[in-house]
Design an enzyme around this catalytic site. Structure first.
Site, short mmCIF file in Angstrom:
data_model
loop_
_atom_site.label_atom_id
_atom_site.label_comp_id
_atom_site.label_asym_id
_atom_site.label_seq_id
_atom_site.Cartn_x
_atom_site.Cartn_y
_atom_site.Cartn_z
N GLY A 94 9.21 -5.44 -7.95
CA GLY A 94 8.40 -5.29 -9.18
C GLY A 94 6.92 -5.27 -8.87
N LEU A 95 6.57 -4.76 -7.70
CA LEU A 95 5.15 -4.75 -7.31
C LEU A 95 4.50 -3.37 -7.52
CD1 LEU A 95 5.37 -6.96 -4.07
CD2 LEU A 95 4.55 -7.65 -6.33
N GLY A 96 5.16 -2.53 -8.31
CA GLY A 96 4.50 -1.28 -8.73
C GLY A 96 4.73 -0.10 -7.80
N SER A 98 6.65 2.60 -7.98
CA SER A 98 6.73 3.96 -8.57
C SER A 98 5.33 4.48 -8.90
CB SER A 98 7.56 3.95 -9.86
OG SER A 98 8.81 3.40 -9.61
N ASP A 141 -0.58 -0.63 -13.83
CA ASP A 141 -0.19 -0.55 -12.42
C ASP A 141 -0.81 0.67 -11.74
OD1 ASP A 141 1.39 0.90 -14.17
OD2 ASP A 141 3.31 0.21 -13.40
#
Ligand code: MEV
Length: 298
Positions: A94-96, A98, A141
């Site tokens: 979940g650290l961006g 994409s 993000d």
């Protein structure tokens, strides 16, 4: 064969950590986000066949790549095909990844064609791409992946301000569960439809905490920022996006002496963050591990 055939271009973009203001930022409120020192790198060369070859480990959905290529071609009137590869340090937590992959690919294409575009224009283009693939999201993000540092950000890039702070003394704990951001955002949207006023009141509280955090981060008043983390976590719990596992990690971090702790991102899994001093950093890490978290070194 022209000279472009041998040209290899690489570009990278960092992942992000949501610091304060998640969910509220989808509804027009501000958030604070930091870029991290972990990246996704995109490498591209011109394809020798009339199609794209996409081998992008670490990008969970290839549409972020294909839609970026389509959008770029349309916008700049280019018709070349590419071989594209990726290397990622940030996937699965979940650290961006994409958004960072989208930004890195746009930067690689700009560099391939030697086109210069300012950061806001890169943001607008990447935001359009990510929104068309994902449907939801504030764009925070993407801003982190483009601008780096710690940012005060308002929905859709209405405000993007760099805060004068080099790094935040946080530790990051992964809950072991990959969250589904779109699902979490939809769940909050449903609640918004059913309990509009109460949910708006939570967002307004989050917004006040975020505004104060902007000031206190600038002053490096970590004791107060820690308190704001804790209140922000209370708001996220009332929104229903925290989990037992995240709560356990957050409480363990606080008991071990963190200034404050909260989930980071959409909730339902992914990561929590704790604000720590140099003295208690190791104790907090151990406590988060004992609560079942995996420490992500950033
Ligand atoms: C997800 O990491 C953060 C959310 O606020 C969604 C977004 O801002 O795009 C829940």
């Amino acid at each position: 064969m022209n000279e472009d055939s041998n040209k290899i271009v690489t570009a990278r973009a960092p992942g992000k950590l949501m610091i304060m203001g998640e969910h509220a930022v989808v509804y027009g409120y501000p958030c604070i986000v930091s870029a991290i020192d972990k990246y996704i790198e995109v490498k591209l060369t011109k394809s020798e066949v009339p199609e794209d070859t996409i081998q992008t480990p670490g990008v969970s959905d290839n549409r972020f790549i294909t839609v970026t290529l389509e959008t770029f071609r349309k916008k700049f009137g280019k018709n070349d095909f590419f071989t594209i590869g990726t290397k990622s340090d940030i996937t699965g937590f979940g650290l961006g990844s994409s958004s960072a992959a989208t930004v890195a690919l746009v930067k690689a294409l700009l560099s391939f064609y030697e086109i210069s575009l300012d950061n806001k224009k890169i943001f607008d283009m990447c935001f359009e791409i990510v929104k068309s693939v994902q449907g939801e999201g504030s764009g925070f993000d993407i801003a982190a992946a483009i601008y780096g540092g710690t940012l005060y950000f308002v929905t859709g890039g209405k405000k993007i301000e760099e805060l004068p702070v080099n790094s935040l003394p946080v530790i990051v704990g992964f809950s072991g569960i990959k969250a589904d951001t779109v699902k979490q955002v939809s769940m909050v949207k449903e609640k918004m439809q059913k309990y509009g006023k109460s949910i708006m009141a939570i967002f307004e509280n989050i917004s006040r905490l975020t505004e104060e955090a902007k000031q206190r981060i600038t002053e490096k008043d970590w004791v107060r920022v820690g308190k704001l983390f804790n209140y922000n976590q209370d708001c996220l719990e009332s929104l229903g996006v925290s989990t037992e596992k995240l709560n356990g990690m957050v409480i363990a971090a606080r008991i071990a002496g963190a200034y404050g702790a909260k989930l980071s991102g959409a909730g339902g899994g992914d990561c929590m963050i704790a604000l720590v001093s140099d003295e208690n950093r190791e104790a907090v890490k151990e406590a988060v591990k004992s609560a079942g978290g995996e420490i992500i070194n950033i």
